[in-house]
Design a protein around this motif. Structure first.
Motif, PDB file in Angstrom:
ATOM      1  N   LEU B 205       0.641  -1.425   0.468  1.00  0.00           N
ATOM      2  CA  LEU B 205       0.044  -0.023  -0.240  1.00  0.00           C
ATOM      3  C   LEU B 205       0.827   1.569  -0.056  1.00  0.00           C
ATOM      4  O   LEU B 205       1.544   1.803   0.820  1.00  0.00           O
ATOM      5  CB  LEU B 205      -0.791  -0.066   1.151  1.00  0.00           C
ATOM      6  CG  LEU B 205      -2.128   0.752   1.597  1.00  0.00           C
ATOM      7  CD1 LEU B 205      -2.468   1.343  -0.370  1.00  0.00           C
ATOM      8  CD2 LEU B 205      -2.309   1.277   2.704  1.00  0.00           C
ATOM      9  N   LEU B 206       0.084   2.354  -0.947  1.00  0.00           N
ATOM     10  CA  LEU B 206       1.686   3.447  -0.923  1.00  0.00           C
ATOM     11  C   LEU B 206       0.075   4.306  -1.372  1.00  0.00           C
ATOM     12  O   LEU B 206      -0.392   4.610  -1.719  1.00  0.00           O
ATOM     13  CB  LEU B 206       2.054   3.561  -2.092  1.00  0.00           C
ATOM     14  CG  LEU B 206       2.479   4.777  -2.857  1.00  0.00           C
ATOM     15  CD1 LEU B 206       3.733   5.300  -1.930  1.00  0.00           C
ATOM     16  CD2 LEU B 206       3.047   4.683  -3.989  1.00  0.00           C
ATOM     17  N   GLY B 207       0.010   5.513   0.190  1.00  0.00           N
ATOM     18  CA  GLY B 207      -0.588   6.065   0.785  1.00  0.00           C
ATOM     19  C   GLY B 207      -0.078   8.001  -0.293  1.00  0.00           C
ATOM     20  O   GLY B 207       0.722   7.499   0.390  1.00  0.00           O
ATOM     21  N   GLU B 208      -1.243   8.290  -1.090  1.00  0.00           N
ATOM     22  CA  GLU B 208      -0.300   9.622  -1.408  1.00  0.00           C
ATOM     23  C   GLU B 208      -1.757  10.573  -1.048  1.00  0.00           C
ATOM     24  O   GLU B 208      -2.785   9.903  -1.250  1.00  0.00           O
ATOM     25  CB  GLU B 208      -0.007   9.697  -2.726  1.00  0.00           C
ATOM     26  CG  GLU B 208       1.431   9.589  -3.163  1.00  0.00           C
ATOM     27  CD  GLU B 208       2.015  10.649  -2.458  1.00  0.00           C
ATOM     28  OE1 GLU B 208       2.612   9.951  -1.588  1.00  0.00           O
ATOM     29  OE2 GLU B 208       2.675  11.659  -3.323  1.00  0.00           O
ATOM     30  N   GLU B 209      -1.128  11.914  -0.422  1.00  0.00           N
ATOM     31  CA  GLU B 209      -2.175  12.914  -0.771  1.00  0.00           C
ATOM     32  C   GLU B 209      -1.430  14.565  -1.709  1.00  0.00           C
ATOM     33  O   GLU B 209      -0.771  14.719  -1.366  1.00  0.00           O
ATOM     34  CB  GLU B 209      -2.550  12.880   0.266  1.00  0.00           C
ATOM     35  CG  GLU B 209      -3.628  14.693   0.462  1.00  0.00           C
ATOM     36  CD  GLU B 209      -4.342  14.757   1.997  1.00  0.00           C
ATOM     37  OE1 GLU B 209      -3.835  13.735   3.040  1.00  0.00           O
ATOM     38  OE2 GLU B 209      -4.928  15.965   2.412  1.00  0.00           O
ATOM     39  N   VAL B 210      -3.063  14.699  -2.359  1.00  0.00           N
ATOM     40  CA  VAL B 210      -2.063  16.220  -3.239  1.00  0.00           C
ATOM     41  C   VAL B 210      -2.361  16.741  -3.518  1.00  0.00           C
ATOM     42  O   VAL B 210      -4.243  16.780  -3.336  1.00  0.00           O
ATOM     43  CB  VAL B 210      -1.764  15.519  -5.101  1.00  0.00           C
ATOM     44  CG1 VAL B 210      -2.815  14.727  -5.640  1.00  0.00           C
ATOM     45  CG2 VAL B 210      -1.601  16.630  -5.380  1.00  0.00           C
ATOM     46  N   THR B 211      -1.998  17.669  -3.613  1.00  0.00           N
ATOM     47  CA  THR B 211      -3.265  19.454  -3.037  1.00  0.00           C
ATOM     48  C   THR B 211      -3.055  20.356  -4.171  1.00  0.00           C
ATOM     49  O   THR B 211      -1.640  20.646  -4.223  1.00  0.00           O
ATOM     50  CB  THR B 211      -2.792  19.566  -2.011  1.00  0.00           C
ATOM     51  OG1 THR B 211      -3.660  19.975  -1.063  1.00  0.00           O
ATOM     52  CG2 THR B 211      -4.268  21.037  -1.550  1.00  0.00           C
ATOM     53  N   ILE B 212      -3.574  20.670  -4.979  1.00  0.00           N
ATOM     54  CA  ILE B 212      -3.426  21.779  -6.173  1.00  0.00           C
ATOM     55  C   ILE B 212      -4.087  22.489  -5.756  1.00  0.00           C
ATOM     56  O   ILE B 212      -4.679  22.704  -5.094  1.00  0.00           O
ATOM     57  CB  ILE B 212      -3.779  21.128  -7.610  1.00  0.00           C
ATOM     58  CG1 ILE B 212      -4.196  19.854  -7.747  1.00  0.00           C
ATOM     59  CG2 ILE B 212      -3.688  22.099  -8.790  1.00  0.00           C
ATOM     60  CD1 ILE B 212      -2.087  20.035  -8.606  1.00  0.00           C
TER      61      ILE B 212
END
Lengths: 464, 464
Positions: B205-212
């Motif tokens: 599992l790879l967890g990412e959060e991206v905010t533009i």
């Protein structure tokens, strides 16, 4: 204009009586007429009665008319072949967050600022100060010449800041009384500090909400990831498909009814010297992001747009949760221009979304309102006369401009009363309307009253 | 197996002593060892001590070891060339919403259901009931033969349901004591009611959060719509681009380290008769939505996936607000298989996002963890021996299966102790683990204990 013009002494009168006019405005600003808050219903009534008394003080036969909400003030004065209807609103926005105000919002004061004197109070600009520019111009005409230069109906609303629930029924029930040849509305702004403007193009607004559903419950992304449809992905594909690489909107038939800008208006806009970099730079942006082949003022005034205003789905809290959500939704708005038909666009948008749904997905839609664009006849001689009159008061010529947002009253006047509107206002972009520390420049108030005196004169001279 | 096999009397002993075994499980279930709630810390300690006493009752030298959180129970028993480490956890999930339980979650009872008798209580399945299947098998071996058939280390954790904060330091500090030739873990499920399974492929599992981000504040979509960059649109384009039309993930290099399924495993999976329509139908879906050219079990067990788990931006409340938001964000998870390198994929994902950003947009990333896939050596003779032993107990042959989610302990045993795990469990999909009315079938408990007796025997016979 020569010395014999009836306008000249009216302008002198406005200059000489500025302090008294300011005192009157201050009086009105002291009434906390917050229309959205039921606790201030009595204040709204007081503001309406204050206006009735003020109109009557210079011979306008006025009354406060009951509605299911706050009263409408209606008054009639003057005579002449042309009947003008002036509209403004006496209600104001709430004042929260009150702690960010540097003074009591309902204890108005004149303050010195680096940009000159300002009137500081809730409603100073929106719309009590703007409304009173016209009232002071009318008063000066009556005081100097004993009468207004035209038949004028005054119409002040008390629910503009709370969605105008009583407005349409009131217009419909009193159409003959409230209909004129032309409406004058003072609730907009200058183009810049030196350049007055008449807003002749107002974009319409279509509000939609779409919810995409897939599974009948939230799933665990470990157990179902890779086999179950993810509605966030589906929604993202739909949103991504709404614009092409040129920035054009792809909803079928979307550009039907969108016309090219008339050459005369295009020239005026080019002459405004609009600095898109500065406009965007003020909010941390640098490049226009709209249709590639359009000039920036077209993008915000005369071209339609589509924006997602909100998107939501799955786990949005702090940290992480490996949910594969059952649904995702987005709120979208289309800004419309020219003859675009909002109902047709809504249908086409919904059909486009339905056409993009993969197996097992459904779309639900919510209607968040639709109003077509509103276009005023800038080529009408009265509009051109008003534009020249405004230009005589301010350092730079006036322009017919567009407005990216909606001003519902102008649409109602057109659709219910068949009446066009001259939208002239003197607010500045930084007046903090709807925000703490609202202000109105003394020069806006003073020149605003003089501007209306000039416009009234110009319209009274213009053959109907 | 013939009558002279040492296994036979052990199975008989388990059958004969089932009621006593159930009484012991009930005792353990009465302790509300909710690890995430500090108010239950004392209960966790009591559960650990109960287990120590129970292990000691059949000759396992056990103790509760202090950690910064709840204690670890460690015990050692038996002798032999092969050293096995059994892992389970004695802590349980919270019981909210308590009103949905039809009895006190910590007052266990045997209930009759249309599918047979079940043990109803919080932790009945996850993981006290499962844990005790092994303990009962071990006890029966000792009671019948005076000793375990192999050297066995018992390792019970008390923080599995609250993120296992003490686990890694404890494994690192006690590596020599806790390391064996093979771990046995009882925290998974049957493939179906008749088919036991050994989980040999666990997705990472790879967890990412991206905010533009675009503008430096929220904008009014009337004033800026058509000229200002909308970060929801940018984010949607990125999400839409993460999968191609075949359902494949487009992050550069994403499939490096992903192998095709070995033929033997493919045959086992085909023999399972997995009904994707039924699996999906249970949650309101009908069609596999993953990679077009893969069989459904591959999609969830042996192929990597990418899901947006949450998306957020702009106005998400009731009604409508014409905001053009300053930012939008998404939480994403990648399920990883084989030799996929989570850190490389994170880098490539971030570079892909950066490469898709238009002017005036920035992307911020948050790291929500990374663990590689975990693959067990299904071709190891011990694994095949265990599979055959399991098949002898249940109506249908056992299969080596995958698991779409992560089981962190198996990864830690590999990475910290260099030890593979036999993941064998007897839970059913509808056991309501983590939900109200958790239950464990009496047949799971009984056949589970018999299964472990068989597996212990098979492993003790298998040359190391």
């Amino acid at each position: 204009m020569n010395d014999a013009s009836p306008l000249y002494p009216v302008l002198e009168r406005i200059d000489a009586n500025l302090d008294a006019a300011l005192e009157r405005l201050m009086d009105l600003l002291r009434i906390p007429s917050i229309s959205t808050d039921p606790a201030h219903a009595e204040d709204c009534r007081r503001a309406a009665e204050w206006l009735v008394a003020d109109l009557e003080s210079f011979g306008v036969a006025a009354s406060a008319r009951a509605t299911p909400g706050h009263p409408m003030v209606v008054g009639h004065g003057g005579e002449g072949p042309r009947r003008l209807v002036f509209y403004g609103h006496y209600d104001v926005q709430p004042v929260d967050p009150i702690e960010l105000w540097h003074r009591d919002p309902f204890d108005p004061a004149i303050e010195e600022t680096p940009e000159g004197k300002v009137i500081r109070a809730r409603g100073a600009s929106d719309d009590k100060g703007q409304l009173m520019t016209f009232v002071e111009a009318a008063r000066a005409w009556v005081e100097v010449h004993g009468a207004l230069p035209a038949a004028v109906t005054f119409h002040f609303e008390g629910e503009e800041e709370s969605g105008s629930p009583s407005l349409v029924p009131f217009l419909e029930a009193n159409a003959d009384e409230l209909r004129g040849d032309l409406a004058l509305i003072c609730d907009t702004g200058l183009f810049d500090n030196d350049t007055p403007a008449i807003t002749t193009m107002l974009r319409g607004l279509l509000g939609e909400e779409v919810t995409i559903s897939a599974a009948d419950r939230d799933l665990h992304s470990g157990m179902y990831g890779g086999i179950a449809r993810n509605p966030i992905h589906v929604l993202s594909r739909i949103i991504a498909a709404l614009h092409d690489d040129e920035g054009r909107i792809t909803v079928p038939g979307f550009y039907e009814g969108v016309s090219e800008l008339p050459a005369a208006i295009r020239e005026q806009w080019q002459a405004l010297g609009f600095d898109a970099r500065k406009f965007l730079g003020a909010v941390g942006l640098s490049e226009p992001a709209g249709e590639r082949d359009r000039m920036p003022l077209e993008m915000i005034w005369s071209r339609p747009s589509c924006d997602v205003n909100g998107i939501s789905g799955g786990y949005e809290g702090p940290g992480f949760k490996t949910v594969l959500p059952a649904r995702a939704s987005a709120k979208l708005s289309f800004r419309l221009v020219g003859e675009q038909d909002p109902h047709k666009i809504r249908r086409n948008f919904r059909a486009m979304v339905q056409g993009m749904l993969p197996a097992d997905c459904t779309a639900e839609f919510a209607d968040h309102g639709a109003s077509p664009a509103c276009q005023m006849p800038a080529d009408d001689p009265a509009f051109e006369a008003a534009r020249r009159a405004l230009g005589a008061e301010w350092p730079k010529p006036a322009a017919f401009i567009g407005c990216g947002g909606s001003i519902p009253i102008a649409g109602y006047f057109q659709s219910i009363l068949g009446m066009n509107s001259l939208l002239i206002g003197f607010g500045r972009d930084d007046d903090n309307i709807h925000s703490p520390n609202e202000k109105y420049h003394l020069s806006s108030f003073h020149r605003g009253a003089r501007s209306w005196a000039r416009v009234l004169h110009a319209l009274s001279m213009e053959p109907r």
